[in-house]
Scaffold this active site. Sequence first.
Site, short mmCIF file in Angstrom:
data_model
loop_
_atom_site.label_atom_id
_atom_site.label_comp_id
_atom_site.label_asym_id
_atom_site.label_seq_id
_atom_site.Cartn_x
_atom_site.Cartn_y
_atom_site.Cartn_z
N LEU A 1 0.84 -1.20 0.00
CA LEU A 1 0.00 0.00 0.00
C LEU A 1 0.88 1.26 0.00
O LEU A 1 0.72 2.13 -0.84
CB LEU A 1 -0.92 -0.01 1.25
N SER B 1 0.78 7.84 5.31
CA SER B 1 -0.46 8.06 6.08
C SER B 1 -1.61 8.45 5.16
O SER B 1 -2.75 8.03 5.36
CB SER B 1 -0.23 9.19 7.10
N GLY C 1 -5.26 -5.99 10.66
CA GLY C 1 -3.80 -5.98 10.79
C GLY C 1 -3.37 -5.24 12.04
O GLY C 1 -2.43 -5.63 12.73
N GLU D 1 1.61 0.25 9.81
CA GLU D 1 0.17 -0.10 9.81
C GLU D 1 -0.69 1.03 10.41
O GLU D 1 -1.67 0.79 11.12
CB GLU D 1 -0.08 -1.47 10.46
N GLY D 2 -0.28 2.26 10.11
CA GLY D 2 -0.97 3.44 10.61
C GLY D 2 -0.27 3.96 11.84
O GLY D 2 -0.20 3.27 12.86
N GLU E 1 -0.66 8.68 15.32
CA GLU E 1 -1.48 9.86 14.98
C GLU E 1 -2.64 9.45 14.08
O GLU E 1 -3.76 9.96 14.24
CB GLU E 1 -0.61 10.92 14.30
N1 CAA Z 1 -13.42 0.35 6.70
C1 CAA Z 1 -14.21 0.52 5.61
N2 CAA Z 1 -14.22 1.67 4.89
C2 CAA Z 1 -13.40 2.65 5.30
C3 CAA Z 1 -12.55 2.54 6.42
C4 CAA Z 1 -12.59 1.32 7.14
N3 CAA Z 1 -11.82 1.14 8.21
N4 CAA Z 1 -11.86 3.68 6.57
C5 CAA Z 1 -12.25 4.50 5.58
N5 CAA Z 1 -13.19 3.89 4.81
C6 CAA Z 1 -13.90 4.40 3.65
C7 CAA Z 1 -14.69 5.67 4.01
O1 CAA Z 1 -15.96 5.34 4.50
C8 CAA Z 1 -14.75 6.37 2.67
O2 CAA Z 1 -15.72 5.77 1.86
P1 CAA Z 1 -16.95 6.63 1.20
O3 CAA Z 1 -16.33 7.76 0.44
O4 CAA Z 1 -17.66 5.64 0.34
O5 CAA Z 1 -17.74 7.12 2.36
C9 CAA Z 1 -13.41 6.02 2.04
O6 CAA Z 1 -12.96 4.83 2.68
C10 CAA Z 1 -12.36 7.11 2.20
O7 CAA Z 1 -12.22 7.33 3.59
P2 CAA Z 1 -11.71 8.69 4.21
O8 CAA Z 1 -12.42 9.83 3.54
O9 CAA Z 1 -11.80 8.57 5.69
O10 CAA Z 1 -10.20 8.69 3.69
P3 CAA Z 1 -8.97 9.59 4.14
O11 CAA Z 1 -8.22 9.96 2.93
O12 CAA Z 1 -9.42 10.70 5.03
O13 CAA Z 1 -8.03 8.54 4.93
C11 CAA Z 1 -7.25 7.30 6.81
C12 CAA Z 1 -8.45 7.82 6.01
C13 CAA Z 1 -7.84 6.57 8.01
C14 CAA Z 1 -6.34 8.40 7.29
C15 CAA Z 1 -6.46 6.30 5.92
O14 CAA Z 1 -5.85 6.95 4.84
C16 CAA Z 1 -5.39 5.51 6.67
O15 CAA Z 1 -5.72 4.55 7.39
N6 CAA Z 1 -4.09 5.88 6.52
C17 CAA Z 1 -3.01 5.09 7.06
C18 CAA Z 1 -2.54 4.04 6.10
C19 CAA Z 1 -1.80 2.93 6.77
O16 CAA Z 1 -2.20 2.39 7.79
N7 CAA Z 1 -0.72 2.50 6.14
C20 CAA Z 1 0.03 1.39 6.62
C21 CAA Z 1 0.70 0.71 5.51
S1 CAA Z 1 0.60 -1.02 5.53
C22 CAA Z 1 1.92 -1.57 6.45
O17 CAA Z 1 2.51 -0.87 7.21
C23 CAA Z 1 2.14 -3.01 6.27
C24 CAA Z 1 3.48 -3.52 6.61
O18 CAA Z 1 4.22 -3.89 5.73
C25 CAA Z 1 3.82 -3.73 8.04
#
Ligand code: CAA
Length: 384
Positions: A125, A132, A242, A363-364, A367
């Site tokens: 991702l 973020s 996760g 994984e987020g 913040e």
């Molecule tokens: N479940 C289902 N749908 C969700 C959701 C969830 N948990 N969170 C958001 N959505 C949906 C929303 O409802 C919205 O849908 P609609 O437009 O249809 O209503 C859509 O997704 C967009 O949501 P937001 O408007 O809330 O999106 P945003 O741009 O404001 O971002 C955020 C939200 C929570 C900040 C998100 O971007 C996020 O979680 N960011 C962090 C990313 C992350 O965790 N990265 C980690 C990488 S993976 C990793 O680290 C793996 C590894 O290798 C260890």
Amino acid sequence: MEFSFSEEQLMIRQAARDYAQRELFLDVIERDEKSIYPEKHVKALAELGFMGMMVDPKYDGGGMDAVSYVLAMEEISKVDSSVAVIMSVNNSLVCWGLETFGNEEQKEKWLKPLARGEKIGAFLLSEPEAGSDATSQRTTAEDHGDFYLLNGTKNWITNGNTASTYLVIAQTDTSAGHKGINAFIVDRHSAGISVGPHENKMGMRSSDTHSVMFTDVKVPKENRIGENGFGFKFAMQTLDGGRIGIAAQALGIASGAYELAVKYAKQRKAFGTEIINHQAVAFKLADMAVKIETARLLVLKAAWLKDQHKPYGIASAMAKQYCADIAMEVTTEAVQIHGGYGYVKEYHVERLMREAKLTQIYEGTSEIQKVVISRAISRNEINF
Ligand code: CAA
């Protein structure tokens, strides 16, 4: 309300504890120092059924519940979080994502070897400019009828080099925002994939972290997961689970550091008595114990909600944020209790402190968990 574990859950925890204390512990310092990938340990965990713990046995998984999974994650993380994150990504991001949202053909072909631990998966991702802010995906997947052409770069990918199966999030329609994002199963050995060098990290140094570059990689249409435009929700829902695994990892790091600090405080003497008899040390240990117990309740509640098929996204964000933050606090205090010995590698606590830091980031970040929690407060979804 029931606060006890089943016989099966206790057996799984014991198996994880035995393996961690007897096997992982032996060479953890060397692996960390030299960034050695823990290949034999990953194989051994596969034999224990720990690489696809929650997958239905009909797809060759262990059929265990999420509570058992967090108990195992905690035990492995007490000793070696590099091994734990390999296990966590395979279990709760890759296997869970495929089992929950993949179709039958995808599960037969891709999930089964991952659940057996014969193959390892990675979740792609994050990007150089989308960490973020996950909707700002730059990686594109252009629709060419029978296949997509994948182009772009992913960053900080756990299992980036060792994985055989990638779950890749990419933009198929740049004008549609998050609704133009899809998730794809990609064979890591496809033409056009190159993997960057191993990242020389502060902690979790023996897990395999790389950037991955895609240049005109052909992905068959049948490898798209779910309906067109489902990719962002796929990523978010998969991360909800996760984050329970990473919360359990942070909890394990904290409890591992706590156990070492207690042992040291009972042996080390200063001013004529064991240092645990000095209030300055005893109160630190008391604070650490309370934080760990609170963290454990949050993780178990999130896992329990998942097992009950109740909404768990907010509980998982709370558990991830709290466990990661207290892991940093508890490991810092564990180093302090060890004094100068805490600052050298043989005593393990400095490594646990370095490992704790990453749980606040991946994984987020902590913040981002607060973003998730505070938005739920605004929607009146958190009521006590
Ligand atoms: N479940 C289902 N749908 C969700 C959701 C969830 N948990 N969170 C958001 N959505 C949906 C929303 O409802 C919205 O849908 P609609 O437009 O249809 O209503 C859509 O997704 C967009 O949501 P937001 O408007 O809330 O999106 P945003 O741009 O404001 O971002 C955020 C939200 C929570 C900040 C998100 O971007 C996020 O979680 N960011 C962090 C990313 C992350 O965790 N990265 C980690 C990488 S993976 C990793 O680290 C793996 C590894 O290798 C260890």
